[in-house]
Design a protein around this motif. Sequence first.
Motif, PDB file in Angstrom:
ATOM      1  N   GLY A 188      -1.678  -4.370   3.380  1.00 17.20           N
ATOM      2  CA  GLY A 188      -2.679  -4.744   2.378  1.00 17.20           C
ATOM      3  C   GLY A 188      -2.028  -4.863   1.018  1.00 17.20           C
ATOM      4  O   GLY A 188      -1.254  -3.987   0.616  1.00 17.20           O
ATOM      5  N   ARG A 189      -2.319  -5.938   0.310  1.00 16.12           N
ATOM      6  CA  ARG A 189      -1.708  -6.131  -1.005  1.00 16.12           C
ATOM      7  C   ARG A 189      -2.200  -5.115  -2.040  1.00 16.12           C
ATOM      8  O   ARG A 189      -1.592  -4.974  -3.100  1.00 16.12           O
ATOM      9  N   LYS A 190      -3.289  -4.412  -1.735  1.00 12.56           N
ATOM     10  CA  LYS A 190      -3.791  -3.403  -2.658  1.00 12.56           C
ATOM     11  C   LYS A 190      -3.447  -1.987  -2.193  1.00 12.56           C
ATOM     12  O   LYS A 190      -4.050  -1.008  -2.635  1.00 12.56           O
ATOM     13  N   ASP A 191      -2.462  -1.894  -1.303  1.00 20.41           N
ATOM     14  CA  ASP A 191      -2.033  -0.597  -0.795  1.00 20.41           C
ATOM     15  C   ASP A 191      -1.342   0.182  -1.912  1.00 20.41           C
ATOM     16  O   ASP A 191      -0.287  -0.226  -2.395  1.00 20.41           O
ATOM     17  N   GLY A 192      -1.941   1.299  -2.327  1.00 21.23           N
ATOM     18  CA  GLY A 192      -1.342   2.128  -3.363  1.00 21.23           C
ATOM     19  C   GLY A 192      -0.546   3.280  -2.800  1.00 21.23           C
ATOM     20  O   GLY A 192      -0.048   4.125  -3.556  1.00 21.23           O
ATOM     21  N   ASN A 193      -0.425   3.347  -1.476  1.00 16.43           N
ATOM     22  CA  ASN A 193       0.324   4.425  -0.836  1.00 16.43           C
ATOM     23  C   ASN A 193       1.728   3.952  -0.460  1.00 16.43           C
ATOM     24  O   ASN A 193       2.722   4.459  -0.944  1.00 16.43           O
ATOM     25  N   VAL A 194       1.791   2.952   0.418  1.00 20.85           N
ATOM     26  CA  VAL A 194       3.054   2.302   0.767  1.00 20.85           C
ATOM     27  C   VAL A 194       2.972   0.876   0.238  1.00 20.85           C
ATOM     28  O   VAL A 194       2.222   0.063   0.779  1.00 20.85           O
ATOM     29  N   PRO A 195       3.709   0.534  -0.800  1.00 18.95           N
ATOM     30  CA  PRO A 195       3.608  -0.810  -1.384  1.00 18.95           C
ATOM     31  C   PRO A 195       3.868  -1.891  -0.335  1.00 18.95           C
ATOM     32  O   PRO A 195       4.758  -1.748   0.510  1.00 18.95           O
ATOM     33  N   TYR A 196       3.069  -2.944  -0.383  1.00 21.54           N
ATOM     34  CA  TYR A 196       3.234  -4.022   0.594  1.00 21.54           C
ATOM     35  C   TYR A 196       4.602  -4.672   0.499  1.00 21.54           C
ATOM     36  O   TYR A 196       5.059  -5.350   1.426  1.00 21.54           O
ATOM     37  N   THR A 197       5.284  -4.458  -0.638  1.00 21.96           N
ATOM     38  CA  THR A 197       6.633  -5.012  -0.783  1.00 21.96           C
ATOM     39  C   THR A 197       7.604  -4.402   0.221  1.00 21.96           C
ATOM     40  O   THR A 197       8.628  -5.012   0.538  1.00 21.96           O
ATOM     41  N   GLN A 198       7.299  -3.195   0.734  1.00 28.33           N
ATOM     42  CA  GLN A 198       8.127  -2.624   1.801  1.00 28.33           C
ATOM     43  C   GLN A 198       8.035  -3.494   3.051  1.00 28.33           C
ATOM     44  O   GLN A 198       9.034  -3.736   3.740  1.00 28.33           O
TER      45      GLN A 198
END
Length: 836
Positions: free
Chosen positions: A759-769
């Motif tokens: 999810g692009r709004k993931d504040g736990n594991v950034p989607y950039t990972q």
Amino acid sequence: MMRNAFKLIMLLTGFLLISAQQQVDTVDHWRAKFAHLSDFVYRSKNANWIGIRKLSKQHGDSVYVINTKSHTQTVYRIGNSQLTFLNEEGVLGKQGQKVIFLNLHTGKTSHFDNVIDVYTLEQHNRYGLLFNDHHLRVYDTFGKQLLEIPNVSNLTATDSKNTIYASKLYDGKSEIVETTGSQQKVLYQTINKIRKMSLSDSGKQLSIIETTQNNDQDRLVIFQAGNFQKKILELNIPKNAVVNFSTLKDGTSYLISARVAVETKKEPLVDVWYGNDPYVNEHFKMSSKRNFWIWHPKRNELQNIPVPESIEVGSINNDRYFLTYFPRRGYNFLTSEPELNAAQIYDLQLNSYTDIGDIKLAKRIGKEWPLLLNHSVYTSSDGKWFLASQDGIKWSLYHSDGRKVTVIEKKGLEQPVFSAKSDHIYFESSNGLWDFNIRLKKLTALDIGTGKLTKIKNYTLQIDGYTAISFLPTEKLLAEIYDRDENVISYQLFQYGNRYEIIPATKNRIDKLIYDPSMTSLYTVEENYNLPPALFSYDKQAKKTLLFDGDIKDNGAKKIKQEIYNYHAAGKNLSGILFYPANFDPKKIYPMIVRIYDMQRHLSNSYLSPNKIFPEGMQIRTLLERGYFVFLPDTTVGEKGPGLSALECVHNALDAVQNNPSIDQKKIGLCGQSYGGYKTNFIATHSDRFAAYISGAGISDFIGNFYSYSINWNKPLYFASNTFYQMGTNPADDKERYLKNNPILSVEKVNAPILLWAGRKDGNVPYTQTMEFYIGLRRYKKDVVALFYQNGDHSFPDGTPEQIDLSKKVLDWFDYFLLGKDDIAWIDKQIEKDAE
């Protein structure tokens, strides 16, 4: 039989049945036919009535209220409401702004619309409703209106026993009125605006905060609750301060704190992060001003606690001694919360300090996570004792004045609970219950749950920052005993040296335990992989009776076959749960899907509802129906690190099921999300035993994650390496192990198609990972598809467009690569030989 016993009263309508013609997806249509009971329940004061929600996609959710004492099985249906019981007399059901009151004796109902909130008056068997027109109206259990108060604001409070307090405007002034339902009385009047009103935890005092015209100060006013007395305390506090009341010794005194948060500019041109800033973007926790007082209501004595401005004051449930510390001093970000370094006990009477040193967070073992962190300091209910750990392993007992009594020389003692008389301390552990006699300074095993994870279920925990009052309200102790190897649970009652088994060992999953104040009757919500959740009762002789099952029939669940496989990996004995395909034929071979996360043995008795969705879109029951084995192996962390340990665990688990002739060893898929996503990424770069992978919201760059910042956690992710991933070190001191457990460094070795999602709004594991892993896979021309959901967070709630789309794509992916359904267009686009 049970259906005929129901006294169903339709109290709320408006749920639409979803017809088969409206269903486009046959899986959705099939899933919608199933219902199950929620593990969230409501109970009346004496547990004579229990409310439980029935979840149904097809017919809409409903709440049922069950009489636990009736021999004729009285059951009421009360729409899809949040419940509030009024003694054993009635229950209020609130759904949105609709409210229903059900008289539990007569079965008659009263209906109300446009309701903001509900309040109970237990001693008077009355209830109050605050309506959109800002009128507070009070009713009896027959629906008769007893009183009406106009012009009431949303600032309303109640002790739930005999009084409702309401703020209202009258003649340009703010008033506080109190009522028992038959009359109203103006308690207080002011020209100032009232910005907050609340009752103390004990319900004995009502406090209001006024916004004054003074630019520097607001005003705190406190009243004795429930007896129409005048104000008993008036105190000036800093402007816009947040006020907190810490109850000491059951309300005989209070620690009052007033903190003013540091103001931050909204959307500044540049956000400056300093290298020596211990708050690291958590400035909402910083205070520009701190004030502390101790207040004795009986003699109405207020005393300022004169500590330096930089020091924080915490309650140890004593009106003379207090915990003092510098917030976040020496925080190394390796623990989820700052430890209490250089902590002291402050003596208000002598104005002196006693050093107690550095206080560490003690570890706690749960069913899944091996490391959960407790609070720092635990105090007794009488305020004479407190416990803390100076090494995070062993507990030290202190007098309230800070003098150390003794160190309890045993490892593995977890959640401490003081006895009702504060003369014993009971400890939970993974090896039964332990009893520390304070007078004798002696630790003894209680012979309850020996060798098993044992917890105390009936203790009171009152949390106040870094401290917590932890005690038994009576001399009875209710123990939960959990055998992790067998996934079996039981309950025992311990009193005056005697113990009684009240719920015998069961393989059912007990998601909810309810008991009456005397603990003579217990009620459970139980389920198993082939048993839908149901409500049961147990009597003094541990006799079990079915109270309510919602008339849910799931014949397919009864046919599900499950096996447990044992194996050894990462230095531990582990288990794997194997579910067989529906309509299993031993003459055929089937593909298998492996789902990983952490320890999963406790899931073996979880009901396999078709509507129970794992975050990664994997739905076990649906996969079984489509002809898959589903395997849930334990994974743990050994000395090698989380990635290499997961690889060893999964390979050894596959070896354990290798002799099952019905599993197609060439058609095995692996999936995981979050922590399981990291493990899936790592295994995909080191294994050749899988035909397809699905990884969701997982870390691909282990070292990069260590040096990342989490929006959800509001802190750097250093700590995650030492909690979830159990490295216990940092990359600077342990480079080789960090490098060996980093998936991205071996991304070129992935040899099976992989579906990534985030999810692009993931504040736990950034989607950039996920993006980084995708880029790496594409660089080396691997078969990969990445799904980036624009509005998705770390996990997708059931029923959202993201969850629906992901669930379908998960089925598509495994069907394509494991079942040979090669006509799925969105996957064909990647697999076509001439694809760019």
